[in-house]
Design a protein around this motif. Structure first.
Motif, PDB file in Angstrom:
ATOM      1  N   PRO A  29       0.778  -1.242   0.166  1.00  0.00           N
ATOM      2  CA  PRO A  29      -0.180   0.049  -0.043  1.00  0.00           C
ATOM      3  C   PRO A  29       0.740   1.109  -0.073  1.00  0.00           C
ATOM      4  CG  PRO A  29       0.099  -0.995   2.299  1.00  0.00           C
ATOM      5  CD  PRO A  29       0.904  -1.976   1.361  1.00  0.00           C
ATOM      6  N   ASP A  30       0.119   2.407   0.019  1.00  0.00           N
ATOM      7  CA  ASP A  30       0.840   3.684  -0.127  1.00  0.00           C
ATOM      8  C   ASP A  30       1.602   3.857   1.170  1.00  0.00           C
ATOM      9  OD1 ASP A  30       1.251   6.494   0.042  1.00  0.00           O
ATOM     10  OD2 ASP A  30      -0.592   6.948   0.374  1.00  0.00           O
ATOM     11  N   LYS A  31       0.762   3.681   2.461  1.00  0.00           N
ATOM     12  CA  LYS A  31       1.780   3.858   3.773  1.00  0.00           C
ATOM     13  C   LYS A  31       2.257   2.228   4.073  1.00  0.00           C
ATOM     14  CE  LYS A  31      -0.949   7.627   5.087  1.00  0.00           C
ATOM     15  NZ  LYS A  31      -1.699   8.436   5.847  1.00  0.00           N
ATOM     16  N   ARG A  76      12.785   1.679   9.864  1.00  0.00           N
ATOM     17  CA  ARG A  76      12.882   1.280   8.460  1.00  0.00           C
ATOM     18  C   ARG A  76      11.311   0.985   8.281  1.00  0.00           C
ATOM     19  NH1 ARG A  76      18.082  -1.203   9.906  1.00  0.00           N
ATOM     20  NH2 ARG A  76      16.667  -2.909   9.722  1.00  0.00           N
ATOM     21  N   THR A  77      11.112   0.888   6.666  1.00  0.00           N
ATOM     22  CA  THR A  77      10.051  -0.074   6.084  1.00  0.00           C
ATOM     23  C   THR A  77      10.609  -1.285   5.525  1.00  0.00           C
ATOM     24  OG1 THR A  77      10.169   0.899   4.037  1.00  0.00           O
ATOM     25  CG2 THR A  77       8.754   2.479   5.484  1.00  0.00           C
ATOM     26  N   VAL A  78       9.634  -2.087   5.201  1.00  0.00           N
ATOM     27  CA  VAL A  78       9.949  -3.413   4.530  1.00  0.00           C
ATOM     28  C   VAL A  78      10.614  -2.897   3.147  1.00  0.00           C
ATOM     29  CG1 VAL A  78       7.872  -3.405   3.222  1.00  0.00           C
ATOM     30  CG2 VAL A  78       9.267  -5.590   3.738  1.00  0.00           C
ATOM     31  N   LEU A  79      10.675  -1.951   2.346  1.00  0.00           N
ATOM     32  CA  LEU A  79      11.209  -1.726   1.359  1.00  0.00           C
ATOM     33  C   LEU A  79      12.679  -1.216   1.716  1.00  0.00           C
ATOM     34  CD1 LEU A  79       8.851   0.079  -1.211  1.00  0.00           C
ATOM     35  CD2 LEU A  79       9.652  -2.180  -1.304  1.00  0.00           C
ATOM     36  N   ARG A  81       1.804   3.632  -6.611  1.00  0.00           N
ATOM     37  CA  ARG A  81       2.672   4.247  -7.545  1.00  0.00           C
ATOM     38  C   ARG A  81       3.885   4.807  -6.969  1.00  0.00           C
ATOM     39  NH1 ARG A  81      -2.150   6.855  -9.289  1.00  0.00           N
ATOM     40  NH2 ARG A  81      -2.840   7.795  -7.478  1.00  0.00           N
ATOM     41  N   LYS A  82       3.907   5.271  -5.795  1.00  0.00           N
ATOM     42  CA  LYS A  82       4.944   6.028  -5.149  1.00  0.00           C
ATOM     43  C   LYS A  82       5.911   4.800  -4.748  1.00  0.00           C
ATOM     44  CE  LYS A  82       4.314   6.791  -0.139  1.00  0.00           C
ATOM     45  NZ  LYS A  82       3.828   7.629   0.750  1.00  0.00           N
ATOM     46  N   HIS A  83       5.715   3.736  -4.726  1.00  0.00           N
ATOM     47  CA  HIS A  83       6.895   2.714  -4.457  1.00  0.00           C
ATOM     48  C   HIS A  83       7.229   1.855  -5.655  1.00  0.00           C
ATOM     49  CE1 HIS A  83       5.996   3.487  -0.357  1.00  0.00           C
ATOM     50  NE2 HIS A  83       4.776   3.046  -0.480  1.00  0.00           N
TER      51      HIS A  83
END
Length: 116
Positions: A50-52, A61-64, A96-98
């Motif tokens: 998702p976006d967030k 950190r995020t998963v990405l 789309r932002k990722h």
């Protein structure tokens, strides 16, 4: 990439599409959380980013971020479990932002994909 990917995968038969595209009274496409499908496999899987993205409170950190940094974290393991449930087709529905980050990660490891 598009022309090469087309030679790697066969289009499903009409019968295969009919089995997942029925519009009866009940849902014909099963869904679950990643934890709910651990140890199971399916012909096709849709993994949604998702976006967030959740930010880990300890690492910030995020998963990405973990995937890009090759960090062995629970979030990255969960992403792996989700993707590895697919036997034949994995569709990554990425906000789309990722998409640029995910495309770069796939390119870096030589994973064929189609960016729609």
């Amino acid at each position: 990439m598009r022309s090469r990917v087309g030679t790697l995968f066969k289009a499903p038969t009409e019968g295969a599409w009919a089995s997942v595209a029925s519009f009866g009274n009940g849902p014909t496409i099963r869904y679950s959380t990643v934890h709910g499908v651990k140890g199971m496999e399916f012909p096709g899987v849709v993994l949604v980013l998702p976006d967030k993205l959740r930010v880990d409170r300890v690492t910030d950190r995020t998963v990405l971020d973990d995937w890009e940094g090759d960090h062995n974290t629970e979030a990255r393991r969960v992403l792996y479990v989700a993707g590895s449930r697919a036997q034949e087709l994995l569709v990554c529905a990425v906000h789309r932002k990722h998409t640029g980050r995910v495309a770069s990660l796939l390119d870096a490891t030589g994973v064929p994909y189609i960016k729609a």
